[in-house]
Structure formats: structure tokens, C-alpha cells
Write a protein that holds these residues in place. Structure first.
Motif, mmCIF file in Angstrom:
data_model
loop_
_atom_site.group_PDB
_atom_site.id
_atom_site.type_symbol
_atom_site.label_atom_id
_atom_site.label_comp_id
_atom_site.label_asym_id
_atom_site.label_seq_id
_atom_site.Cartn_x
_atom_site.Cartn_y
_atom_site.Cartn_z
ATOM 1 N N UNK A 56 -13.909 -36.920 25.708
ATOM 2 C CA UNK A 56 -13.723 -36.005 26.829
ATOM 3 C C UNK A 56 -15.033 -35.351 27.241
ATOM 4 N N UNK A 57 -15.951 -35.164 26.296
ATOM 5 C CA UNK A 57 -17.244 -34.572 26.608
ATOM 6 C C UNK A 57 -18.198 -35.597 27.200
ATOM 7 N N UNK A 58 -18.260 -36.782 26.584
ATOM 8 C CA UNK A 58 -19.267 -37.765 26.958
ATOM 9 C C UNK A 58 -18.938 -38.494 28.253
ATOM 10 N N UNK A 59 -17.657 -38.574 28.604
ATOM 11 C CA UNK A 59 -17.287 -39.260 29.841
ATOM 12 C C UNK A 59 -17.907 -38.580 31.056
ATOM 13 N N UNK A 60 -18.076 -37.270 30.995
ATOM 14 C CA UNK A 60 -18.680 -36.541 32.108
ATOM 15 C C UNK A 60 -20.157 -36.883 32.279
ATOM 16 N N UNK A 61 -20.756 -37.503 31.270
ATOM 17 C CA UNK A 61 -22.172 -37.839 31.328
ATOM 18 C C UNK A 61 -22.398 -39.319 31.608
ATOM 19 N N UNK A 62 -21.376 -40.006 32.118
ATOM 20 C CA UNK A 62 -21.552 -41.387 32.513
ATOM 21 C C UNK A 62 -21.281 -42.406 31.429
ATOM 22 N N UNK A 63 -20.712 -41.993 30.305
ATOM 23 C CA UNK A 63 -20.385 -42.929 29.233
ATOM 24 C C UNK A 63 -18.994 -43.504 29.481
ATOM 25 N N UNK A 64 -18.884 -44.827 29.521
ATOM 26 C CA UNK A 64 -17.585 -45.488 29.567
ATOM 27 C C UNK A 64 -17.147 -45.804 28.142
ATOM 28 N N UNK A 65 -15.858 -46.140 27.974
ATOM 29 C CA UNK A 65 -15.348 -46.423 26.639
ATOM 30 C C UNK A 65 -14.461 -47.652 26.652
ATOM 31 N N UNK A 66 -14.709 -48.533 25.691
ATOM 32 C CA UNK A 66 -13.836 -49.669 25.434
ATOM 33 C C UNK A 66 -12.693 -49.188 24.555
ATOM 34 N N UNK A 67 -11.461 -49.406 24.998
ATOM 35 C CA UNK A 67 -10.300 -48.855 24.298
ATOM 36 C C UNK A 67 -10.180 -49.422 22.892
ATOM 37 N N UNK A 68 -9.863 -48.530 21.952
ATOM 38 C CA UNK A 68 -9.604 -48.920 20.564
ATOM 39 C C UNK A 68 -8.483 -48.017 20.064
ATOM 40 N N UNK A 69 -8.714 -47.263 18.976
ATOM 41 C CA UNK A 69 -7.718 -46.316 18.518
ATOM 42 C C UNK A 69 -7.893 -44.971 19.196
ATOM 43 N N UNK A 70 -6.975 -44.034 18.905
ATOM 44 C CA UNK A 70 -6.981 -42.749 19.573
ATOM 45 C C UNK A 70 -8.229 -41.930 19.358
ATOM 46 N N UNK A 71 -8.936 -42.123 18.229
ATOM 47 C CA UNK A 71 -10.187 -41.400 17.976
ATOM 48 C C UNK A 71 -11.360 -42.353 17.787
ATOM 49 N N UNK A 72 -11.178 -43.619 18.120
ATOM 50 C CA UNK A 72 -12.195 -44.623 17.783
ATOM 51 C C UNK A 72 -12.638 -45.489 18.955
ATOM 52 N N UNK A 73 -12.484 -45.015 20.191
ATOM 53 C CA UNK A 73 -12.953 -45.801 21.323
ATOM 54 C C UNK A 73 -14.459 -46.029 21.241
ATOM 55 N N UNK A 74 -14.900 -47.194 21.720
ATOM 56 C CA UNK A 74 -16.300 -47.592 21.582
ATOM 57 C C UNK A 74 -17.061 -47.282 22.858
ATOM 58 N N UNK A 75 -18.191 -46.564 22.765
ATOM 59 C CA UNK A 75 -18.942 -46.189 23.972
ATOM 60 C C UNK A 75 -19.626 -47.386 24.626
ATOM 61 N N UNK A 76 -19.745 -47.315 25.941
ATOM 62 C CA UNK A 76 -20.427 -48.332 26.739
ATOM 63 C C UNK A 76 -21.448 -47.631 27.629
ATOM 64 N N UNK A 77 -22.685 -48.093 27.597
ATOM 65 C CA UNK A 77 -23.743 -47.581 28.451
ATOM 66 C C UNK A 77 -24.303 -48.721 29.290
ATOM 67 N N UNK A 78 -24.299 -48.535 30.589
ATOM 68 C CA UNK A 78 -24.854 -49.537 31.505
ATOM 69 C C UNK A 78 -24.313 -50.938 31.229
ATOM 70 N N UNK A 79 -23.015 -51.028 30.924
ATOM 71 C CA UNK A 79 -22.375 -52.316 30.713
ATOM 72 C C UNK A 79 -22.551 -52.902 29.327
ATOM 73 N N UNK A 80 -23.188 -52.185 28.407
ATOM 74 C CA UNK A 80 -23.449 -52.688 27.054
ATOM 75 C C UNK A 80 -22.682 -51.840 26.046
ATOM 76 N N UNK A 81 -22.011 -52.499 25.089
ATOM 77 C CA UNK A 81 -21.131 -51.794 24.163
ATOM 78 C C UNK A 81 -21.471 -52.132 22.720
ATOM 79 N N UNK A 82 -20.688 -51.564 21.813
ATOM 80 C CA UNK A 82 -20.809 -51.862 20.395
ATOM 81 C C UNK A 82 -22.107 -51.335 19.816
ATOM 82 N N UNK A 83 -22.700 -52.113 18.912
ATOM 83 C CA UNK A 83 -23.936 -51.699 18.255
ATOM 84 C C UNK A 83 -25.128 -51.685 19.190
#
Length: 721
Positions: A56-83
Motif C-alpha cells: 500500500x505504501x510502495x504502490x504510490x511510488x510507481x512500484x507494480x506487484x506480481x500477485x502471490x500471497x496476501x503478504x508476499x506479492x513480488x515488486x516490479x520496477x520498469x517491467x522487471x520483477x523477482x531478483x
């Protein structure tokens, strides 16, 4: 998106370049004058009203999230995710210890514990963190506060609670601090519990329920020259559903410790940190919403040290010299099931004594050359070694799965297995006979320039070469059967993945340019950003074969093997903030708007990369009148037609969401009420992956895209004392 970031004043501070401290330091070196920086998004204040996931905090700063569990969604920056995204929690690097990345770094901290957070997308300085090509997310909870008394006494505390109707979610956060003028002791805790949420049609999104708790205890000591901080952490997640994975989390128990030391000298500053984090993780089944018998376990440990020395060359320039060491160890095994001929009699050893070791050194120069020009340049060199021991399959003589035992796994009934290439016994022998020790040497470099054209115009420019070495699962996942391969992968796509010991390092060259214009009376501010990333040896996946668990036209999936290809990603972002009305009776009204578009493709086939979010826009109006804050926002996401066919990625329709919120603050009490997805619109998450839980309940609909949350009435309360 590009924002100006200012770091709050803290203890032990002298005039140094705030860009580095803002991005990297859990508590920053600063003085009363803040410096505008490039490609940093930041907030320094948190009133503990935010609870649960930090999304909820990071989404306002342009971070997208790949859906996973309720507390474990994976951040995406500029189309790149994971590690590819480096996530630092209190400056510590924690590795996801799971074949499905069910326990990523952000899952170990709750929003109420976070006191500051920053996002550096694309072009990040070498001091922000290595071993990434997408950028750096830094969240911090360490913020020592002291009193004016030499006696240790009560300082402050809070209790916060939130309820959400869409998932019957209950969240609680608490904090308490004791302090003197030289010592601070702070406890923060959180608890979250939620059922599976409902979508816009009123149907339950199966297997999205979870429960989690996080605890931290931080002690800090200081004198006029130095500060020592020690933080202890504990997390317990007894269960967390993963609708887009074949298995769920049935336990995640972790303990951690961080020690930070800072000392200031006449013209330099020394900072050291040691981190230890240990986790025991288990996957299986816990709910009637997705059933089965198979289990998977991991034991993992992160140990790291960081030593940084900043030397002031003059009043406007400094150089930062640093050395870092990271050691990650993991064992990943799947316990055999008694009486099973497919999953027994042995334990399946997936990663045996896995090690990923990084040794890094970097130098970074920073200078406010004149009143108009600011410069940051750095070089980082890392040696990264990965290695694993010998592995074993469930049994030593089974080249074909026994179809009578497919129910043991509980997720992939009636698989057809007739190709001897699916023999895990042979695969284990070949893997054990091969080279399992790899060392990569990588070099990162960056150049960041901020030019103040006028008092109301800025031009920001960034150029970077960044590298990421493969993780252990990308390189060493050796199983080749349908069952074994579908246990690997954090993409939520229902496909299976095979590792590749010969994977090379991803190397990204990124160019970013930003122009910022603001009104002379500060009435509005417009920011435009364009960026382009060329990735050599991007780790994607090629098709090895196909399988069909249910023999239906819409239930086919692929087995893929990780491979290196070249790829290109690019995008543009526009942000506008404007004051639109002000009066004594109606308060201050402000407009917020942004547009973001990202594209990515493989060079060899021109096929779109996986999970690239389509064009999206947001428009919001906020009002502040006395103690009241009200907001109305509208989000529109375009139809997703550019999809990765190798992964059977689904197309999704466009959708609009309207959210309404109101908050009132008194001296110690804050109340909030909001309605999210006001019109209860049904929509599918473009980054949600497929719902395997729904497939298991009714296979006739195939691999449907995971749906987003329907209308929810949310109430929050926070009381400080």
C-alpha cells in the motif's frame, strides 16, 4: 516516476551528500539543508495507520506487484520483477528462500513498522545496492529517538487496527518506546488475518487467505560521536494461500539480527553493518480451497557485512569507499510420502547445501559542482560464486510416474508421462556428474547528473551499467518431470521450469532522462520521464515440451528451461500535481495525475516479455480541511494484448477502479474510512497469473486469470500515547 526526496534530520550528522544516505542508510547522515536527488522516491513519515503488506505504501511510488500471497506479492520496477529488483530491509539483503519465492524480502516487514522507504528505479547509484538490473527498494524501520532526560523512561507508543470487508481482514499494529538522552529501546509488532477475498462478481477468489505476525526489538546507544543499533526480528506465518501456485505456504518461521555502527570524524564518517537472518519454510496444503498431500521444505540463512567510509573532499564533494560481503545458504528438499511409489521412498533433494556468495567493493564520487549542477558517479566490482552439492530423486529406478499416485501431489491429476526425458533418475545422475560450481565477476557503473536550468526547471540524466547473476533456482533446478518442474517458478503461470547450470549474468545498460517544471508560486509541478534498457543475456525461458493435466483445449501448459536471450525494455511516465482550489471554508484542494506506459520484448523473436503491465493512468482529487483529509481517486488500466505466448500468458480486459477515503486526526487519535473499488467492478489482474486453485475446483474453465478484489469497506484507527 521522479520525485525530489528530502531526508529528515537525525542524530550524529554532518553535511554529506544526501542522495546516498537517503537511498541506502537506515538512518541518514544529514544536515538542515536537503539536496534534491535523481530518480528517488521517498517518504520519511509514517503515522502507523498503514497496516499489513508494504504494498500500500510502495504502490504510490510507481512500484507494480506480481500477485502471490496476501503478504508476499513480488515488486516490479520498469517491467522487471523477482531478483532483478534489489530489496533492502533496514539495509540488509534477505534472499527469497523458496522455489516459488513465497517469502520475498518485503514479506518480513509490515507497513506499520516502516518509518521511511525509497524507490530508485532503473538508474541507481552503485552505493544503493548491487546484483540487480531493475533498481532498488529500501524500506527502513530503524529510527532511534531519544529524550532529554538521562533517566530511561517511557517515551511513546501506539496501537493501530484495521478491518476490511472484502476479505474479513483484521490487522493490528502495536509499538512502544523507552528512551533516555543516550539510549532508546523500541518494540514494534503486527498481526494480520484474512479470509479469501471476493471479486467484483461476489465470487470467492479461492486460496487467497493468510495469517501472519511480525515482531522487532531495537536498541540504540549514542554519544556525541557515534551510535550503535541492534535490532532483533521474528516472523511467524502459519499459513498463506497462493492461488496461482500448485502449493501453499504452511509455515514460515524466521529470526534475524542486525547490528549497525556509525561514527563521525572531522572530515569523514564510518558506517558498518552486520546482518543475520535464518528461516525455516514449508509448503504443502492447509485448506479445502486447495488440497493435496505433498510437502516441500527449505532451511536457509543470510549473513552479510557492510563497511563504508565517506570522506569529505571539500564542502561540496565527497567520496564513498565500501566493501560488502554476502553469504546465502539453503537446503531445499521434498519429504517422501510413506507408501507412495511416485513420491518415495527417498526425500527428493532439490538444492543440497546451496551457496551463493558475493564479495563486492565500490567507490562513488559525489559533488555539488555549482549551484546548478550536481554529479554522482561510481564503479562497483563483485565476485559472485554459486555452488550446490549432489542431489537425489524420490527413487532410483522409476523412469515413468505411477499414475495411481498422482493424487499424492494433489494438483496435477492424470498427467501423461511417456518421454524418457522426464526421468528424474537420469537427470539427477547427469546433474551430479556436471559442474556445480560457478564464479562470475561483474562490473557496475553509473553516472547521475542533475542540472537546475532555472529556479523552476530541472533536467535529470542517468546512465548505468548493471548486472545480476542467476539465483540458485534458475541455475540448479535439475528435475525434468512434469511434477518436479511445476514446483519451480515464481511467475504464477502454471508452467514448469528447468534450471540451466550454464546461465550467464544479466547485463543491463539503462538510459534515463527526466524534465521537471514547476510554477513560480508552487501551484503545480509536472514531471516527465523516459527510459530505455538494453539487457544482454536476459534470463528468460524456452519451451522444452508441453503437457496437459486435464486433456482439455484450455488446460495445456509448457515445460520451459531458463536460457539467456537479449531483451529491450522502455517506457515513459508523466506526473502532475496541482493546487486547484483554496478557501477557508472548503480547505485546500489538490489534483494528482499520472500516466505510465512500459514495453518489453525479446530481441530474437520480438515476443513480449512476461508480466509487463499495460498503459495505466491515475487521477485523484484530495481535500485537506482542518483535521480532515478526503480523497477521491480513479485508476484506469488498458487492455493487455501484448502477452508471452511461451508461458500461455492470458490477455486481460481494460478496467476502471474508483476509490474514496476520508481521514480525521485529533491530537493522539486518527480515524480512517475508505471504500475501495466503489462500483464493485469485476476485473482480472494483468500481473496476477492464473488461478490454479479455481482450476482444481472446476477444470472446465481452464487456467483463468486471477481476479482482483471487489468492493471493500475499510475502517482504521490509530491511537498514539
Amino acid at each position: 516516476m521522479v520525485y525530489k526526496s528530502k531526508t529528515q534530520k537525525t542524530y550524529l550528522l554532518s553535511p554529506v551528500a544526501l542522495f546516498i544516505s537517503c537511498v541506502l542508510s537506515p538512518f541518514a547522515f544529514a544536515d538542515d539543508t536537503s539536496l534534491e536527488v535523481i530518480d528517488v522516491h521517498g517518504h520519511a513519515q509514517n503515522k502507523h495507520l498503514a497496516l499489513g503488506s508494504s504494498e500500500s505504501l510502495l504502490s504510490d511510488l510507481g512500484v507494480d506487484f506480481s500477485a502471490a500471497g496476501g503478504v508476499s506479492n513480488l515488486p516490479i520496477l520498469n517491467g522487471l520483477m523477482g531478483d532483478r529488483v534489489k530489496v533492502l530491509v533496514d539495509g540488509a539483503d534477505v534472499t527469497a528462500a523458496c522455489a516459488n519465492h513465497m517469502n520475498p524480502p518485503l514479506s518480513y516487514i509490515s507497513a506499520n513498522q516502516i518509518t521511511s522507504y525509497n524507490v530508485v528505479a532503473g538508474v541507481s547509484p552503485v552505493s544503493a545496492g548491487g546484483d540487480n538490473i531493475a533498481g532498488v527498494i529500501s524500506v527502513n524501520s530503524i529510527s532511534p529517538e531519544y529524550s532529554n532526560s538521562n533517566e530511561l523512561d517511557w517515551h511513546s507508543g501506539y496501537v493501530s487496527a484495521k478491518y476490511s470487508s472484502v476479505d474479513n481482514g483484521r490487522k493490528l499494529g502495536v509499538g512502544a518506546r523507552l528512551a533516555s538522552d543516550t539510549f532508546s529501546l523500541n518494540y514494534q509488532g503486527s498481526f494480520s488475518d484474512a479470509d479469501s477475498y471476493e471479486d467484483g462478481n461476489g465470487d470467492v477468489a479461492l486460496d487467497t487467505l493468510y495469517r501472519a505476525q511480525n515482531h522487532s526489538l531495537t536498541a540504540a546507544m549514542r554519544d556525541d560521536k557515534q551510535q550503535l543499533v541492534i535490532k532483533l526480528t521474528h516472523q511467524k506465518i502459519p499459513y498463506q494461500g497462493f492461488a496461482n501456485q500448485y502449493m501453499d505456504m504452511t509455515d514460515n518461521t524466521s529470526y534475524g539480527a542486525i547490528a549497525q555502527y556509525k561514527r563521525s570524524f572531522d572530515n569523514s564518517e564510518l558506517e558498518g553493518q552486520v546482518n543475520w537472518h535464518s528461516v525455516k519454510h514449508e509448503m504443502g496444503f492447509f485448506s479445502e480451497e486447495k488440497t493435496g498431500m505433498m510437502r516441500m521444505k527449505t532451511d536457509a540463512q543470510d549473513i552479510s557485512t557492510q563497511l563504508k567510509w565517506r570522506i569529505a573532499l571539500n564542502k561540496s564533494s565527497s567520496i564513498l569507499l565500501a566493501q560488502e560481503y554476502y553469504n546465502y545458504r539453503i537446503d531445499d528438499w521434498w519429504p517422501g510420502i510413506e507408501g507412495s511409489t511416485m513420491m518415495g521412498p527417498n526425500d527428493y533433494v532439490n538444492i543440497n547445501n546451496g551457496k551463493r556468495e558475493r564479495i563486492a567493493a565500490f567507490a562513488e564520487y559525489e559533488s555539488q559542482i555549482n549551484t546548478k549542477l550536481w554529479l554522482n558517479a561510481g564503479v562497483r566490482i563483485e565476485s559472485i560464486n554459486t555452488q550446490v552439492g549432489e542431489v537425489q530423486p524420490y527413487n532410483d529406478g522409476m523412469s515413468m510416474m505411477d499414475m495411481d499416485d498422482m493424487s499424492d501431489m494433489g494438483s496435477m491429476e492424470s498427467m501423461t508421462m511417456s518421454d524418457t526425458s522426464t526421468d528424474n533418475t537420469v537427470a539427477a545422475q547427469n546433474f551430479n556428474a556436471g559442474d556445480r560450481d560457478k564464479t562470475d565477476t561483474i562490473v557496475d557503473a553509473n553516472l547521475l547528473i542533475n542540472y537546475q536550468i532555472t529556479n523552476y526547471d530541472e533536467l535529470q540524466f542517468g546512465l548505468a551499467r548493471k548486472n545480476r547473476a542467476p539465483n540458485l533456482y534458475e541455475r540448479y533446478s535439475w528435475g525434468v518431470s512434469n511434477m518436479a518442474t511445476t514446483m519451480i517458478g515464481w511467475y504464477g503461470d502454471g508452467n514448469g521450469y528447468i534450471g540451466n547450470p550454464d546461465l550467464g549474468v544479466e547485463t543491463a545498460h539503462t538510459l534515463s532522462a527526466t524534465y521537471i517544471k514547476q510554477a513560480k508560486d508552487d501551484g503545480w509541478r509536472l514531471s516527465t520521464n523516459v527510459w530505455y534498457t538494453d539487457v544482454n543475456d536476459y534470463i528468460d525461458a524456452d519451451i522444452v515440451r508441453s503437457f496437459n493435466s486435464y486433456d482439455l483445449d484450455n488446460t495445456a501448459r509448457n515445460i520451459l528451461q531458463f536460457t539467456n536471450v537479449d531483451a529491450i525494455l522502455y517506457g515513459a511516465k508523466i506526473d502532475l500535481t496541482a493546487n486547484i482550489y483554496e478557501s477557508k471554508q472548503l480547505g485546500n484542494w489538490q489534483l494528482h495525475a499520472n500516466v505510465t506506459n512500459t514495453r518489453g520484448k525479446r530481441d530474437d523473436t520480438n515476443q513480449p516479455l512476461y508480466q509487463i503491465k499495460p498503459l495505466q493512468t491515475q487521477l485523484g482529487i484530495s481535500q485537506q480541511m482542518g483535521r480532515f483529509e478526503n480523497a477521491l481517486s480513479w485508476q484506469w488500466v488498458d487492455t493487455k494484448t501484448r502477452v508471452d505466448n511461451n508461458r500461455f500468458e492470458n490477455q486481460t480486459d481494460s478496467y476502471s477502479l474508483v476509490n474514496l477515503s476520508s481521514k480525521a486526526t485529533w491530537d493522539s487519535l486518527t480515524l480512517s474510512a475508505e471504500v475501495s473499488n466503489v462500483f464493485d467492478e469485476y476485473y482480472q489482474l494483468p500481473l496476477g497469473g492464473v488461478s490454479i486453485a479455481a482450476l482444481k475446483q472446476d477444470s472446465s474453465n481452464g487456467f483463468e486469470q486471477l481476479a482482483g478484489q471487489g468492493r471493500s469497506f475499510n475502517v482504521s484507527i490509530s491511537y498514539a500515547f
